[in-house]
Enzyme design. Structure first.
Site, PDB file in Angstrom:
ATOM      1  N   SER A 427       0.822  -1.204   0.000  1.00 47.32           N
ATOM      2  CA  SER A 427       0.000   0.000   0.000  1.00 47.32           C
ATOM      3  C   SER A 427       0.865   1.266   0.000  1.00 47.32           C
ATOM      4  O   SER A 427       1.617   1.503  -0.930  1.00 47.32           O
ATOM      5  CB  SER A 427      -0.958  -0.038   1.195  1.00 47.32           C
ATOM      6  OG  SER A 427      -1.889   1.010   1.139  1.00 47.32           O
ATOM      7  N   ASP A 629     -10.068  -4.777  -4.809  1.00 45.40           N
ATOM      8  CA  ASP A 629      -9.543  -3.649  -4.037  1.00 45.40           C
ATOM      9  C   ASP A 629     -10.163  -2.355  -4.567  1.00 45.40           C
ATOM     10  O   ASP A 629      -9.917  -1.958  -5.701  1.00 45.40           O
ATOM     11  CB  ASP A 629      -8.021  -3.608  -4.179  1.00 45.40           C
ATOM     12  CG  ASP A 629      -7.354  -2.612  -3.253  1.00 45.40           C
ATOM     13  OD1 ASP A 629      -8.057  -1.735  -2.718  1.00 45.40           O
ATOM     14  OD2 ASP A 629      -6.129  -2.701  -3.070  1.00 45.40           O
ATOM     15  N   HIS A 662      -7.937  -4.961  -0.196  1.00 46.04           N
ATOM     16  CA  HIS A 662      -6.673  -4.247  -0.030  1.00 46.04           C
ATOM     17  C   HIS A 662      -5.722  -4.915   0.968  1.00 46.04           C
ATOM     18  O   HIS A 662      -4.509  -4.972   0.732  1.00 46.04           O
ATOM     19  CB  HIS A 662      -6.969  -2.813   0.418  1.00 46.04           C
ATOM     20  CG  HIS A 662      -5.796  -1.899   0.325  1.00 46.04           C
ATOM     21  ND1 HIS A 662      -5.229  -1.532  -0.877  1.00 46.04           N
ATOM     22  CD2 HIS A 662      -5.064  -1.271   1.287  1.00 46.04           C
ATOM     23  CE1 HIS A 662      -4.208  -0.717  -0.657  1.00 46.04           C
ATOM     24  NE2 HIS A 662      -4.083  -0.541   0.641  1.00 46.04           N
TER      25      HIS A 662
END
Length: 715
Positions: A427, A629, A662
């Site tokens: 991320s 995601d 995610h």
């Protein structure tokens, strides 16, 4: 003061004194004995867009605007020139001493980066001023001077206003998360009343039951083990230990999980341990670096050795130490791997799933695992600044990328003695790396990375950015953003809740809030470990950093970390009409990405890469994208690479996991099968040839061939 004047100073001397005072740590009329030592002397350009202020005692102050830094250096040069002509001004000896101390550290920046700048189009990248098109993506940070009475009052005003308004914002988010939990709760109750077990609908229902029972069995066995040990004398205990079979990884903690924010504790539960290093960035922040090790094969470093060193990046002639280069019990060295965490998390996110934790899995596979934390984290620390000083919080994603990441990489390489390492990021961690490696930022970092493994790469914004609460943060002005969220830490009350609430309550509340904000679920996680997962989040982040992500000017508006909204639209239009005849033929004929044998011609690469972000120093890249995601758009990044817009990017591996959200890339129950094993193999395939001979071969990688770099073929 910076100067000692024998007579009335000239205009240039007075200007230098005044400007240096405006950029110093303390006001010049302060009674603090550190005034002289912490006076600004000159600006050092870490990159052409990242100057820091160096003080007389060698300290560093962050986030000074480029124009202010250039002005300080110009006035300093003018003052020195006046002195050389016999004028009445001599630059303080402390400034000369500072320069003398740094003469031996010319390699402090990447490959001897120079601090001067040039506007010439032919100037080297290190001394050239990047084009202005990067400004909308990384707007100039505000300038905060020394803590005068007026500035302290203004700072206090921001802290008071943000304490009330940001707490109200947080309260609205918490209430929203609780309100949206009502419907699922009612459905859950309804199924139970009808005699249906709702948990059976979870994808890993049977595996969760097995994992829970296994943890209960291990906890009971640990309690029996402790009682048995307590009942034995020391001699009997030593005799019994000698009679036990030797285990490679022997747990030293166990029992019921107390839900603590301690990566070392969870490492000890699986037969490992962690030691903490302190790393100083080039702008003076002290950040934490955790090293995973097996107590049976590694001797931890001394506290003094693990302490912060000078802010030197890649000192080629002198390593801090090579303690980690101790051969393992298998007789060879472990190849170093650095893991970087995501937004509002710490590196503990890689340590929450017992043996299925990515950090522990990679270590037990045969790698030397290091866990990097970003600035401030759980305990904000700076070489000279304190918590209340707004300069401590005057940073965003650029500083994390061009300052934090190189400092962490440098310290790992210094400790291990290797020339390269493998980088694994999730991320926001991928954002830092993608920014740092860009040709307009700090591309030389790529020469120190053998492969960059990007999990849920955060380069393009997903549809979630349009949610109401994110839109609110985007529409308010920068001034209003600072009134609501302050100029210090972003909603620090979250950290207070972390300290006050019991682990189980905090874990449940943390999941609800973050699930509401980011629209993910725990469907694929081991729900029995969910409360543990949220013990390592949130951490301190700056309000400026969150403004970069969600405010009016940057990511939320541009929807990309390295391209403006207009450039993004142009890219989409090119995807639709596929450009000119040569480009259309390139797409229609299915020409391969430069990572494969069939490469586009040199002309096509030039056509497709005219707005490329990366140069030939970009390391090999592997990507794992969550197909479900909504926070980031990984597919669009893959499309950018597939369409040849980055001719210097070499893809080693790419994978879209359709059902993944995610966080599933690091927390799903099958993430080791889907992601971890592939990371283990990708890292080993890209280890430099000369390193493979001295490194321990990771588990189940004996038959893997080395990856052939197409970039070397082209050259």
């Amino acid at each position: 003061m910076v100067t000692k004047l024998a007579e009335q100073p000239s205009e240039s001397v007075a200007q230098y004194e005044q400007h240096a005072a405006n950029l110093s740590l303390l006001p010049q009329d302060s009674d603090d004995p550190r005034v002289d030592a912490t006076t600004a002397v000159k600006a050092k350009f870490i990159t052409p867009r990242d100057p820091v202020i160096e003080t007389a005692d060698g300290g560093r102050l962050p986030a000074v605007p480029i124009a202010e830094a250039e002005k300080l250096n110009r006035l300093k040069d003018e003052a020195e020139q006046e002195g050389s002509r016999g004028g009445n001004y001599v630059v303080a000896q402390k400034a000369k001493a500072l320069e003398a101390r740094q003469d031996s550290n010319e390699g402090a920046s990447l490959d001897g980066q120079m601090s001067g700048q040039s506007t010439s189009a032919d100037a080297p990248l290190r001394t050239a001023i990047p084009p202005s098109r990067t400004h909308p993506l990384f707007p100039q940070l505000p300038l905060y001077g020394p803590p005068t009475s007026l500035r302290n009052m203004q700072s206090l005003g921001f802290r008071l206003s943000s304490a009330v308004l940001s707490l109200a914002f947080l309260g609205a988010i918490v209430l929203g998360s609780l309100f949206t939990s009502i419907s699922p709760l009612l459905k859950h109750i309804g199924l139970c009343l009808r005699g249906i077990d709702p948990t059976k609908r979870r994808p890993f229902h049977k595996q969760e039951i097995q994992a829970r029972r296994a943890r209960e069995d291990v906890a009971r066995a640990w309690e029996r083990y402790k009682k048995q040990r307590n009942s034995l004398s020391r001699t009997e205990d030593d005799d019994e230990r000698a009679a036990e079979p030797d285990k490679e990884f022997e747990p030293t903690e166990g029992g019921k999980d107390p839900l603590v924010c301690d990566a070392s504790y969870y490492a000890r539960r699986v037969g490992l341990d962690c030691e903490e290093f302190k790393v100083q960035t080039e702008d003076g922040f002290i950040i934490q670096l955790w090293h995973v090790f097996n107590p049976k094969e590694y001797t931890p470093s001394s506290p003094s050795h693990r302490d912060q060193k000078q802010p030197i990046v890649f000192p080629f002639s002198d390593y801090y130490g090579t303690n980690s280069m101790q051969p393992s019990s298998h007789g060879k060295h472990r190849y170093p791997v650095l893991l970087i965490h995501g937004l509002l998390q710490s590196a503990g996110a890689y340590c929450t799933n017992d043996d299925s934790s990515l950090a522990f899995y990679l270590y037990k596979s045969g790698y030397d695992v290091w866990l990097g934390n970003n600035r401030c984290g759980f305990s904000p620390e700076h070489q000279t600044l304190n918590y209340a000083d707004p300069r401590t919080w005057n940073w965003n994603i650029r500083q994390m990328g061009v300052m934090d990441l190189p400092a962490l990489v440098s310290r790992v390489l210094s400790e291990t003695g290797f020339e390269k390492l493998a980088l694994v990021a999730h991320s926001q961690g991928t954002t830092e790396a993608f920014i740092a490696l860009a040709k307009e930022q700090r591309p030389d970092l790529g020469k120190r990375i053998s492969v960059f493994c990007a999990l849920a790469p955060a380069v393009y914004a997903g549809p979630l950015i349009g949610k109401m609460y994110f839109k609110f943060m985007r529409v308010i002005s920068p001034a209003m953003f600072r009134i609501i969220f302050g100029i210090h830490a972003f909603i620090p009350f979250m950290m207070a809740m972390h300290a006050w609430l019991p682990g189980k309550i905090y874990g449940a509340l943390g999941y609800r809030v973050f699930s509401f904000l980011f629209n993910w679920s725990d469907d694929r996680w081991d729900r029995g470990l969910r409360d543990r997962m949220f013990q390592f989040a949130p951490v301190y982040v700056s309000a400026e950093s969150m403004r970069w992500w969600l405010g009016r000017e940057c990511f939320a508006t541009q929807k990309c970390i390295l391209a403006t909204r207009e450039e993004g639209r142009k890219e989409e239009e090119e995807d639709e009409d596929e450009g000119n005849e040569e480009g259309r033929r390139y797409y229609e004929e299915g020409a391969s990405h430069p990572s494969e044998e069939s490469e586009p011609s040199k002309d096509i690469r030039a056509w497709s890469g005219r707005n490329a972000w990366y140069d030939e120093q970009m390391p090999p890249l592997a990507l794992w994208v969550g197909g479900s995601d909504e926070l980031v758009d990984g597919r669009r990044l893959l499309r950018r690479f597939e369409r040849g817009r980055e001719p210097n990017v070499r893809i080693v591996h790419q994978k879209i996991i359709e059902e993944y959200e995610h966080l599933d890339v690091i927390w799903a129950m099958d993430c080791i099968d889907q992601v971890g094993k592939e990371i283990r193999e990708v890292i080993w395939r890209t280890v430099p040839t000369e390193m493979r001979y001295i490194c321990r071969t990771p588990r189940d990688c004996e038959s893997l061939d080395q990856w052939e770099d197409p970039g070397q073929k082209r050259s």
